[in-house]
Design an enzyme around this catalytic site. Structure first.
Site, PDB file in Angstrom:
ATOM      1  N   THR A 108      23.343 -34.589 -49.126  1.00  0.00           N
ATOM      2  CA  THR A 108      22.779 -33.848 -49.112  1.00  0.00           C
ATOM      3  C   THR A 108      20.725 -34.171 -49.055  1.00  0.00           C
ATOM      4  O   THR A 108      21.180 -35.712 -49.487  1.00  0.00           O
ATOM      5  CB  THR A 108      22.598 -32.834 -50.452  1.00  0.00           C
ATOM      6  N   GLU A 151      27.234 -34.661 -44.990  1.00  0.00           N
ATOM      7  CA  GLU A 151      27.087 -36.169 -44.547  1.00  0.00           C
ATOM      8  C   GLU A 151      25.922 -36.614 -45.729  1.00  0.00           C
ATOM      9  O   GLU A 151      25.521 -37.646 -45.831  1.00  0.00           O
ATOM     10  CB  GLU A 151      26.540 -36.403 -43.605  1.00  0.00           C
ATOM     11  N   SER A 197      29.038 -34.436 -53.097  1.00  0.00           N
ATOM     12  CA  SER A 197      28.590 -36.212 -53.102  1.00  0.00           C
ATOM     13  C   SER A 197      29.211 -36.724 -53.695  1.00  0.00           C
ATOM     14  O   SER A 197      28.695 -37.901 -53.356  1.00  0.00           O
ATOM     15  CB  SER A 197      27.458 -35.754 -53.683  1.00  0.00           C
ATOM     16  N   ARG A 237       6.618 -13.790 -23.067  1.00  0.00           N
ATOM     17  CA  ARG A 237       5.533 -12.442 -23.961  1.00  0.00           C
ATOM     18  C   ARG A 237       3.983 -11.859 -23.460  1.00  0.00           C
ATOM     19  O   ARG A 237       3.519 -13.265 -24.297  1.00  0.00           O
ATOM     20  CB  ARG A 237       6.172 -13.005 -25.431  1.00  0.00           C
ATOM     21  N   GLY A 272       9.248 -13.238 -33.108  1.00  0.00           N
ATOM     22  CA  GLY A 272       9.360 -11.716 -33.593  1.00  0.00           C
ATOM     23  C   GLY A 272      10.713 -11.055 -34.043  1.00  0.00           C
ATOM     24  O   GLY A 272      10.931 -12.096 -34.566  1.00  0.00           O
TER      25      GLY A 272
END
Length: 380
Positions: A363, A361, A130, A266, A337
């Protein structure tokens, strides 16, 4: 916000391309660790490798909102490919258009927009992340050339890119004002790929450490004015954050789409799991967060198009969207799951791909620093 016909057209073209030419192959390319070069050439054919670039140089000539929308669509199909597209568009092509000489635009920019070449940015170094001003790569004038010596890290496309935007120190005594940007081809014997990184995600592109081993480049490859390199890099990083927010939104959207499809199929306790409140509420929260992220990045992109200062808005969009994407992808795995933990299902790859948006780009911590510094002029 409402979109113009051109913005919708570019978004829809990117979505159609992503659905047909990227999504069906992304998992295989992820396993192989690369993307066929033809994919980027095909992207260039529909204008995606130079979205905001003037048609005189082979670009689409659209605005930044259209570019951000296109990035979201490509990222929804694959994060790694969207990152190569992002680097090629902004900073490399945009910086060339804004600051490049006529010679550079004719010989370099047109090759980026056509897909003949791919561009990469080389700012970060092994000891700097940075803190961009702490770079140590040196560029020393020698007659009509500069000799560049140093190492660059985490370079997207470092081994496959044809053109590099390199940030180097030309006057160590001048501090931040002694850093210069160069734009130069990578087919140079002194351009060495030290290593290709093995990564958690974005495996469809190569991320490399590069050694610039006393690489001689002509003075005509200086981008902009000598000593303005750090400003060029940081200004384009701000725009890049809007792109990252769009990438994160696309990845999160893909996770939601997969979770919705699974939840409708599901069944537990006699009904599809999307009819259980516990799952339905998760899906509702995921959709809401994605829409909030999209509006944040569109607002920042719109400010850029209006030539308004948008550092704070870009950082807010990037911070929220990148952290949102991990939450949404995690919830998508939870909805699947045990199957969500398997590579047979797309959410495993999506989760790996979205994690990096909180890092590159700038943090999340850097975004909070930038936002906190700009709170005094916030209209509250």
């Amino acid at each position: 916000m409402s979109l113009t016909p051109e913005q919708r057209q570019i978004r829809d073209a990117a979505r159609a391309f992503a659905d047909k030419a990227i999504r069906p192959y992304a998992a295989a390319w992820d396993r192989a660790g690369n993307t066929p070069r033809e994919t980027y050439r095909a992207m260039a054919e529909i204008g995606l490798m130079g979205v905001t670039i003037d048609p005189r140089y082979g670009g689409t000539g659209a605005d930044f909102v259209a570019y951000a929308l296109a990035i979201e669509e490509i990222a929804a199909a694959d994060g790694g490919i969207s990152n190569v597209m992002a680097a090629n568009n902004s900073p490399v092509a945009v910086a060339l258009q804004d600051l490049g000489s006529d010679w550079q635009k004719t010989n370099y920019l047109t090759k980026l927009t056509s897909g003949e070449w791919i561009g990469c940015i080389q700012l970060t170094e092994p000891h700097t992340g940075s803190d961009a001003a702490a770079i140590t790569t040196q560029a020393v004038r020698d007659g009509d050339d500069y000799v560049i010596d140093g190492r660059k890290a985490f370079v997207t496309g470092g081994s496959t890119a044809d053109l590099a935007m390199i940030i180097a120190v030309t006057d160590s005594a001048a501090g931040k004002r002694g850093i210069t940007a160069f734009i130069t081809p990578t087919d140079n014997a002194a351009y060495e790929v030290v290593r290709k990184e093995s990564k958690l995600g974005h495996r469809t592109n190569d991320t490399c450490e590069i050694r610039l081993n006393r690489m001689r480049v002509p003075a005509r490859d200086v981008l902009g004015e000598p000593g303005h390199g750090l400003r060029i890099a940081l200004e384009n990083l701000s725009l890049g954050r809007i792109g990252v927010a769009a990438q994160a939104t696309g990845g999160a959207r893909a996770a939601l789409k997969a979770a919705l499809a699974y939840a409708k199929e599901r069944e537990t306790f006699g009904k599809p799991i999307d009819q259980h409140q516990a799952i339905a509420f998760k899906l509702a929260e995921m959709a809401t967060q994605i829409e909030a992220a999209r509006q944040l990045y569109l607002h920042a992109a719109r400010m850029k198009d209006l030539d308004f200062e948008c550092i704070r808005e870009a950082s807010m969009a990037k911070l929220f969207a990148s952290e949102m994407a991990e939450r949404v992808a995690s919830q998508a795995i939870q909805i699947h799951g045990g199957y969500g933990y398997l590579s047979d299902y797309p959410v495993e790859k999506i989760y790996r791909d979205v994690r990096v948006y909180q890092i590159y780009e700038g943090t999340s911590e850097v975004q909070k620093i930038l936002i906190s510094r700009l709170l005094n002029d916030l209209d509250i």
